[in-house]
Structures are given as structure tokens and as C-alpha cells.
Design an enzyme around this catalytic site. Structure first.
Site: not given
Length: 294
Positions: A9, A88-89, A113, A195, A244
Site C-alpha cells: 500500500q 505486506s499486501l 483483507r 501490523h 501477517q
């Protein structure tokens, strides 16, 4: 050895993916299929939307996923990874690109998500901050000594760490970090504490969807944010992905492990060039480039 890395992102921009849509029938078909799966015209927002529209989590995450995975697909035989990783993503993009998850399933997961994270953000006011110029251990120690929830969330490169937590705790941590010598401790314009333990409701919601998704033997190893080491076992990949959302993105460590395992060239697949910039700070000895369609 060639490593392909996928952004997360923040890499979005107006017009993203339009060149793929216009130049490749395969890309056009995949974009149109994505519109049907999501139930709204995401391609119109990607190609013509304002920066504000693109910043909406429910748009940003699938948009970046689509740009990355469709680019990897239309590269055809030119896409030959020895290993992959995603920030991440971007980890879900990487799992589609290395054939662990099917494209349709990956898109559905990314959208779930995004919605789950948005809901978690709305339920608890929270934020993130970028910290520059301190050792990771110093940042971790200062966070651990704050009241409330604030943790290291993104280990982006040496000297650049993002912290995440409730608004008051992140604010106090930033003050303490500046006193400890941080060059910067800057609150980021994000919707919540990604996170961190505050994403637990989103993790639980997404875990059910991940468990229902078919994970197959990957075409090459993935270095996941949670574990940082090469993983090829579908069950282990699935478990790492579940954790995650509440665990830190160990990007620095993952990249260092890829280099130890023989990666000499890193190719960024998707919008922006953030990951190339981070790699130059992690190890200038490797080659970085941008994925392109021939």
C-alpha cells in the site's frame, strides 16, 4: 539468481495499469474479470480516479494487487523468478505470481483483507509513524517502555523503521525517539495501526478466508514477511499469511536472506519504485530494475 518483489500500500497512482489494459488482450480480460469479482468498476478508478479515491483501502489494496499480478502474467516467458517476496499486501501478489494461489482467489483475499483492515481501523483510533536514523533495537526498546500499544511494524531498511499502535502511545514514542536521536519520527497519513496487535479482529476475519483458499506447491520459494526465510510448503505459507496482519513486516531481513541465498538481481513488479529505493539502502551490491512488458 533473479528475485521478483511486489509492492504494498502506498504505491498507487492515477492511471496505474492503463498501459497493460490498452496493450494486452490478456490484461484486459483479467481487469474485466476483476471488475466482475469485486462488483464495482475498479479499473475506472485505477485509470481515472483522484488520489483521494485511490487512497481508500478497499480500492488501494486490490488496485495494487491487480497492477502487480497482471503485469507478471503478461510478461509471459520473461517472468522467470528464482524467488519472490511481497511487502505486506504485496505478499499476496507474490503468491499469485509464483502460482501458490489462483488469481481469482488472490483478488478475493485482498478485498476481504482490505475490508477487514478498514473495519479494525474504524473500531479503534490508531496510527503509524516513520522513524529514521536509529538502530532497530533502540526503537524496539523505546516502544516497549511506552504505556499503551506501540510496536515496530515495518523493518523497511537499515535506519528506517515504521512503528504502529494507538494514537497516544505512538505520539509519546515519537517524542522519546526524537530525544534518543532519531532524525525524524513522523506520523504517517494512514487509517490505522497496520501490523500491530490492534489488527487482531482483522486477522481473525481474514484467517477464515485464508483457510478456505487452496494453496498449492509454488513455482519458486517465497520469503514471507513473518518468517523472512525461503518457504515452499503450502501449509507453512498459509500459516505465515494468517499471522501477517498482526506481525511486523521484516523486509530488511527478508531481502538480506534472499541475497544470502544467491539473489543478485531484484525486479520490482507493480506500481512505483519504493522497493528499489529500499534495496539500495539494504545492499548496493545487487542490481535493481522495474518489470516491464516487452
Amino acid at each position: 539468481m533473479k528475485a521478483y518483489v511486489f509492492p504494498g500500500q502506498g504505491a498507487q497512482f492515477t492511471g496505474m495499469g492503463k498501459d497493460l489494459f490498452d496493450s494486452s488482450p490478456k490484461a484486459k480480460e483479467m481487469f474485466e474479470r476483476a471488475n466482475d469479482i469485486l462488483g464495482f468498476d475498479i479499473t475506472k478508478i485505477m485509470f481515472e480516479g483522484t488520489p483521494e479515491e485511490l487512497k481508500e483501502t478497499k480500492v488501494t489494496q486490490p488496485a495494487i494487487f491487480l497492477h502487480s499480478t497482471i503485469l507478471a502474467e503478461v510478461m509471459g516467458d520473461a517472468f522467470k523468478p528464482d524467488m519472490v517476496a511481497g511487502h505486506s499486501l504485496g505478499e499476496i501478489s507474490a503468491l499469485v505470481a509464483n502460482r501458490t494461489i489462483a488469481f481469482d482467489d488472490g483478488l478475493k483475499l485482498v478485498y476481504k483483507r482490505a475490508l477487514a483492515m478498514q473495519k479494525a481501523c474504524e473500531s479503534t483510533p490508531s496510527t503509524m509513524a516513520a522513524v529514521l536514523g536509529l538502530e532497530d533495537s533502540t526503537v524496539e526498546s523505546i516502544c516497549a517502555n511506552q504505556d499503551g500499544i506501540v510496536v515496530a511494524a515495518n523493518y523497511n531498511c537499515p535506519g528506517q523503521l515504521v512503528i504502529s499502535g494507538d494514537i497516544a502511545a505512538v505520539g509519546k514514542a515519537c517524542e522519546a525517539l526524537k530525544e534518543a536521536g532519531a532524525k525524524r519520527a513522523l506520523i504517517l497519513p494512514v487509517g490505522g495501526a497496520f501490523h500491530s496487535p490492534l489488527m487482531e479482529p482483522a486477522r481473525e476475519e481474514l484467517a477464515a478466508a485464508i483457510k478456505e483458499t487452496v494453496f498449492t506447491e509454488p513455482a519458486c520459494p517465497i520469503y514471507q514477511n513473518v518468517s523472512t526465510f525461503a518457504v515452499t510448503d503450502p501449509k507453512e505459507i498459509q500459516e505465515n499469511l494468517i499471522f501477517q496482519l498482526t506481525a511486523p513486516v521484516k523486509w530488511t531481513q527478508s531481502m538480506q536472506n534472499m541475497i544470502k541465498d544467491g539473489a543478485t538481481e531484484f525486479v520490482e513488479v507493480g506500481p512505483g519504485n519504493v522497493l528499489q529505493g529500499l534495496m539500495r539502502k539494504i545492499d548496493r551490491g545487487v542490481t535493481t530494475s522495474k518489470a516491464e512488458i516487452s
